[in-house]
Write a protein that holds these residues in place. Structure first.
Motif, PDB file in Angstrom:
ATOM      1  N   VAL A  87       0.832  -1.199   0.000  1.00 16.49           N
ATOM      2  CA  VAL A  87       0.000   0.000   0.000  1.00 16.49           C
ATOM      3  C   VAL A  87       0.872   1.256   0.000  1.00 16.49           C
ATOM      4  O   VAL A  87       0.571   2.234  -0.686  1.00 16.49           O
ATOM      5  CB  VAL A  87      -0.945   0.018   1.219  1.00 16.49           C
ATOM      6  N   TYR A  88       1.961   1.212   0.776  1.00 13.92           N
ATOM      7  CA  TYR A  88       2.841   2.389   0.848  1.00 13.92           C
ATOM      8  C   TYR A  88       3.413   2.725  -0.527  1.00 13.92           C
ATOM      9  O   TYR A  88       3.486   3.901  -0.907  1.00 13.92           O
ATOM     10  CB  TYR A  88       3.978   2.152   1.838  1.00 13.92           C
ATOM     11  N   ALA A  89       3.810   1.706  -1.280  1.00  7.48           N
ATOM     12  CA  ALA A  89       4.382   1.932  -2.608  1.00  7.48           C
ATOM     13  C   ALA A  89       3.378   2.644  -3.516  1.00  7.48           C
ATOM     14  O   ALA A  89       3.744   3.553  -4.279  1.00  7.48           O
ATOM     15  CB  ALA A  89       4.812   0.610  -3.230  1.00  7.48           C
ATOM     16  N   LEU A  90       2.110   2.262  -3.433  1.00  9.76           N
ATOM     17  CA  LEU A  90       1.066   2.905  -4.229  1.00  9.76           C
ATOM     18  C   LEU A  90       0.811   4.329  -3.755  1.00  9.76           C
ATOM     19  O   LEU A  90       0.628   5.252  -4.549  1.00  9.76           O
ATOM     20  CB  LEU A  90      -0.227   2.079  -4.164  1.00  9.76           C
ATOM     21  N   TYR A  91       0.782   4.502  -2.438  1.00  9.74           N
ATOM     22  CA  TYR A  91       0.577   5.834  -1.862  1.00  9.74           C
ATOM     23  C   TYR A  91       1.689   6.774  -2.296  1.00  9.74           C
ATOM     24  O   TYR A  91       1.439   7.921  -2.702  1.00  9.74           O
ATOM     25  CB  TYR A  91       0.528   5.741  -0.337  1.00  9.74           C
ATOM     26  N   LYS A  98       9.362  16.645  -3.748  1.00  8.43           N
ATOM     27  CA  LYS A  98      10.388  15.603  -3.827  1.00  8.43           C
ATOM     28  C   LYS A  98      11.094  15.402  -2.487  1.00  8.43           C
ATOM     29  O   LYS A  98      11.331  14.275  -2.061  1.00  8.43           O
ATOM     30  CB  LYS A  98      11.419  15.961  -4.895  1.00  8.43           C
ATOM     31  N   SER A  99      11.388  16.501  -1.808  1.00  5.21           N
ATOM     32  CA  SER A  99      12.081  16.399  -0.523  1.00  5.21           C
ATOM     33  C   SER A  99      11.224  15.684   0.517  1.00  5.21           C
ATOM     34  O   SER A  99      11.730  14.907   1.325  1.00  5.21           O
ATOM     35  CB  SER A  99      12.465  17.791  -0.013  1.00  5.21           C
ATOM     36  N   THR A 100       9.896  15.938   0.486  1.00  2.00           N
ATOM     37  CA  THR A 100       8.982  15.269   1.422  1.00  2.00           C
ATOM     38  C   THR A 100       8.900  13.782   1.107  1.00  2.00           C
ATOM     39  O   THR A 100       8.901  12.945   2.014  1.00  2.00           O
ATOM     40  CB  THR A 100       7.576  15.892   1.357  1.00  2.00           C
ATOM     41  N   LYS A 101       8.842  13.450  -0.167  1.00  4.78           N
ATOM     42  CA  LYS A 101       8.812  12.041  -0.565  1.00  4.78           C
ATOM     43  C   LYS A 101      10.061  11.306  -0.100  1.00  4.78           C
ATOM     44  O   LYS A 101       9.991  10.179   0.397  1.00  4.78           O
ATOM     45  CB  LYS A 101       8.669  11.920  -2.084  1.00  4.78           C
ATOM     46  N   GLN A 102      11.205  11.949  -0.251  1.00  7.26           N
ATOM     47  CA  GLN A 102      12.454  11.314   0.170  1.00  7.26           C
ATOM     48  C   GLN A 102      12.514  11.165   1.684  1.00  7.26           C
ATOM     49  O   GLN A 102      13.002  10.160   2.201  1.00  7.26           O
ATOM     50  CB  GLN A 102      13.644  12.126  -0.339  1.00  7.26           C
ATOM     51  N   MET A 103      11.984  12.167   2.391  1.00  7.44           N
ATOM     52  CA  MET A 103      11.945  12.091   3.844  1.00  7.44           C
ATOM     53  C   MET A 103      11.017  10.967   4.298  1.00  7.44           C
ATOM     54  O   MET A 103      11.349  10.182   5.193  1.00  7.44           O
ATOM     55  CB  MET A 103      11.495  13.434   4.426  1.00  7.44           C
ATOM     56  N   TYR A 104       9.839  10.860   3.662  1.00  4.26           N
ATOM     57  CA  TYR A 104       8.896   9.793   3.984  1.00  4.26           C
ATOM     58  C   TYR A 104       9.495   8.414   3.684  1.00  4.26           C
ATOM     59  O   TYR A 104       9.299   7.461   4.435  1.00  4.26           O
ATOM     60  CB  TYR A 104       7.598   9.977   3.190  1.00  4.26           C
ATOM     61  N   LYS A 107      11.811   7.560   6.479  1.00  3.43           N
ATOM     62  CA  LYS A 107      11.062   7.224   7.691  1.00  3.43           C
ATOM     63  C   LYS A 107      10.387   5.863   7.570  1.00  3.43           C
ATOM     64  O   LYS A 107      10.328   5.101   8.543  1.00  3.43           O
ATOM     65  CB  LYS A 107      10.008   8.299   7.985  1.00  3.43           C
ATOM     66  N   TYR A 108       9.871   5.575   6.377  1.00  2.00           N
ATOM     67  CA  TYR A 108       9.198   4.293   6.186  1.00  2.00           C
ATOM     68  C   TYR A 108      10.186   3.137   6.321  1.00  2.00           C
ATOM     69  O   TYR A 108       9.911   2.149   7.012  1.00  2.00           O
ATOM     70  CB  TYR A 108       8.517   4.238   4.816  1.00  2.00           C
ATOM     71  N   LYS A 109      11.326   3.244   5.660  1.00  2.00           N
ATOM     72  CA  LYS A 109      12.321   2.167   5.694  1.00  2.00           C
ATOM     73  C   LYS A 109      12.877   1.958   7.096  1.00  2.00           C
ATOM     74  O   LYS A 109      13.151   0.824   7.512  1.00  2.00           O
ATOM     75  CB  LYS A 109      13.460   2.476   4.725  1.00  2.00           C
ATOM     76  N   LEU A 110      13.013   3.059   7.818  1.00  2.00           N
ATOM     77  CA  LEU A 110      13.644   2.981   9.141  1.00  2.00           C
ATOM     78  C   LEU A 110      12.669   2.592  10.246  1.00  2.00           C
ATOM     79  O   LEU A 110      13.037   1.875  11.190  1.00  2.00           O
ATOM     80  CB  LEU A 110      14.288   4.330   9.464  1.00  2.00           C
ATOM     81  N   TYR A 111      11.395   3.044  10.136  1.00  2.00           N
ATOM     82  CA  TYR A 111      10.460   2.853  11.243  1.00  2.00           C
ATOM     83  C   TYR A 111       9.129   2.201  10.848  1.00  2.00           C
ATOM     84  O   TYR A 111       8.787   1.137  11.374  1.00  2.00           O
ATOM     85  CB  TYR A 111      10.172   4.204  11.914  1.00  2.00           C
ATOM     86  N   ILE A 112       8.372   2.830   9.959  1.00  2.00           N
ATOM     87  CA  ILE A 112       7.022   2.343   9.662  1.00  2.00           C
ATOM     88  C   ILE A 112       7.044   0.923   9.104  1.00  2.00           C
ATOM     89  O   ILE A 112       6.272   0.057   9.547  1.00  2.00           O
ATOM     90  CB  ILE A 112       6.298   3.290   8.677  1.00  2.00           C
ATOM     91  N   GLY A 113       7.907   0.649   8.143  1.00  2.00           N
ATOM     92  CA  GLY A 113       8.006  -0.687   7.562  1.00  2.00           C
ATOM     93  C   GLY A 113       8.348  -1.754   8.589  1.00  2.00           C
ATOM     94  O   GLY A 113       7.611  -2.740   8.745  1.00  2.00           O
ATOM     95  N   PRO A 114       9.453  -1.586   9.333  1.00  2.00           N
ATOM     96  CA  PRO A 114       9.816  -2.579  10.345  1.00  2.00           C
ATOM     97  C   PRO A 114       8.770  -2.752  11.452  1.00  2.00           C
ATOM     98  O   PRO A 114       8.584  -3.855  11.964  1.00  2.00           O
ATOM     99  CB  PRO A 114      11.126  -2.017  10.926  1.00  2.00           C
ATOM    100  N   ASP A 150       5.660  12.636  15.451  1.00  2.00           N
ATOM    101  CA  ASP A 150       4.524  13.271  14.791  1.00  2.00           C
ATOM    102  C   ASP A 150       4.577  13.030  13.277  1.00  2.00           C
ATOM    103  O   ASP A 150       3.551  12.763  12.643  1.00  2.00           O
ATOM    104  CB  ASP A 150       4.523  14.766  15.095  1.00  2.00           C
ATOM    105  N   ILE A 151       5.765  13.113  12.705  1.00  2.00           N
ATOM    106  CA  ILE A 151       5.928  12.848  11.267  1.00  2.00           C
ATOM    107  C   ILE A 151       5.592  11.401  10.951  1.00  2.00           C
ATOM    108  O   ILE A 151       4.897  11.103   9.971  1.00  2.00           O
ATOM    109  CB  ILE A 151       7.368  13.169  10.819  1.00  2.00           C
ATOM    110  N   LEU A 152       6.054  10.472  11.792  1.00  2.00           N
ATOM    111  CA  LEU A 152       5.770   9.052  11.584  1.00  2.00           C
ATOM    112  C   LEU A 152       4.272   8.759  11.659  1.00  2.00           C
ATOM    113  O   LEU A 152       3.728   8.016  10.842  1.00  2.00           O
ATOM    114  CB  LEU A 152       6.513   8.205  12.628  1.00  2.00           C
ATOM    115  N   LEU A 153       3.613   9.367  12.646  1.00  2.00           N
ATOM    116  CA  LEU A 153       2.169   9.152  12.808  1.00  2.00           C
ATOM    117  C   LEU A 153       1.408   9.729  11.622  1.00  2.00           C
ATOM    118  O   LEU A 153       0.445   9.119  11.137  1.00  2.00           O
ATOM    119  CB  LEU A 153       1.692   9.782  14.120  1.00  2.00           C
ATOM    120  N   ARG A 154       1.844  10.879  11.149  1.00  2.00           N
ATOM    121  CA  ARG A 154       1.209  11.501   9.992  1.00  2.00           C
ATOM    122  C   ARG A 154       1.354  10.614   8.752  1.00  2.00           C
ATOM    123  O   ARG A 154       0.410  10.420   7.981  1.00  2.00           O
ATOM    124  CB  ARG A 154       1.836  12.867   9.745  1.00  2.00           C
TER     125      ARG A 154
END
Length: 300
Positions: free
Chosen positions: A1-5, A13-19, A22-29, A60-64
């Motif tokens: 789902v994340y890949a589609l989102y 672009k900077s927000t996408k790279q930041m997300y 964050k996804y690889k480091l926290y949300i995914g695991p 807050d960024i992770l939760l968002r």
């Protein structure tokens, strides 16, 4: 789902790279092994409670990001029920970065002028003066073109920002942080004099550039400021110049609406928050002075 989102979300672009980071480091695991329909507040709270080393802002960024993914899943019928995680991530840090002191600012400028290893000394000094006199963000300053300088009307037009693409290892121009950030700022007489002197032997369209006319990575100056902070104990970073501008506006009783316009805050609440913080600091200092003097009087 994340890949589609990630593919469909209208993000800078900077927000996408930041997300992505964050996804690889926290949300995914933390959540990758769970079906998205099974994610609930208890699970989210339990997982976030393990992130003890992260600040409120990072959580807050992770939760968002997590809620954005869940919202995307609902809109696209991956899950039936609409859900938004509402958990306790601690208290927001209300501390505002202290403005840079005049002594430290002047000392740092002197370090730049006397440096034997810094390549773009003249360019960095100009960037610092622009930040000092306008409160502009570092990316906005390094993105300026000569054509953004209006000497007739004494205005500087802020309409873009320079960012770094960590995937492509390259610089690129992006839109400003908010729509309100795209605006003009006054060019005060002292800054006008500095700019005119700088432009006497400047032949490129980009204002702050390499010797062959290309953009300079803002992070290079940030890195040097961090090194100065570490070696001298005098903490300094570029955004402090913005806080110093806000402080000067407050100390000179500038109306918050005018301050909002100069600082290019999207919401007046941001400006009022800074003013409230500064008022509290003054109140604290005043009371401490009063009771300090009272104590001395009682001892004599």
């Amino acid at each position: 789902v994340y890949a589609l989102y990630k593919k469909s979300a209208p993000l800078k672009k900077s927000t996408k790279q930041m997300y992505e980071h964050k996804y690889k480091l926290y949300i995914g695991p933390l959540f990758g092994k769970y079906k998205i329909a099974l994610i609930d507040n208890y699970l989210v709270q339990t997982k976030f409670d393990t992130l003890t080393n992260l600040s409120y802002g990072s959580k807050d960024i992770l939760l968002r990001l997590l809620n954005n993914i869940i919202k995307y899943a609902h809109i696209n019928n991956f899950i039936k029920s609409e859900y938004k995680a509402k958990i306790n991530i601690g208290k927001k840090d209300k501390k505002i970065s202290a403005p840079i002191s005049e002594d430290i600012f002047k000392d740092y400028l002197e370090r730049i002028r006397n440096s034997r290893v810094m390549v773009f000394k003249r360019q960095y000094e100009l960037a610092l003066w622009i930040g000092y006199y306008t409160g502009a963000r570092i990316g906005e300053v390094f993105a300026l073109d000569v054509s953004d300088l209006d000497f007739e009307n004494n205005q500087i037009y802020i309409n873009k920002t320079l960012e770094y693409d960590y995937e492509e290892n390259s610089l690129y121009i992006s839109s400003t942080k908010t729509s309100a950030a795209t605006n003009s700022v006054p060019m005060v007489k002292a800054l006008k004099k500095i700019l005119l002197e700088y432009l006497k032997d400047h032949k490129f369209d980009i204002l702050i550039c390499t010797y062959d006319g290309n953009y300079i990575k803002p992070g290079n100056l940030s890195g040097h400021m961090a090194y100065y902070s570490k070696t001298t104990g005098n903490h300094i970073h570029f955004h402090q110049l913005r806080h110093a501008m806000a402080t000067r506006l407050f100390e000179n009783d500038v109306n918050p609406k005018i301050a909002q316009r100069i600082l290019r805050h999207e919401k007046i609440e941001t400006t009022l928050g800074i003013y409230t913080h500064l008022k509290k600091e003054i109140a604290d200092e005043t009371l401490n002075d009063i009771f300090s003097e009272s104590k001395e009087d009682s001892e004599t």
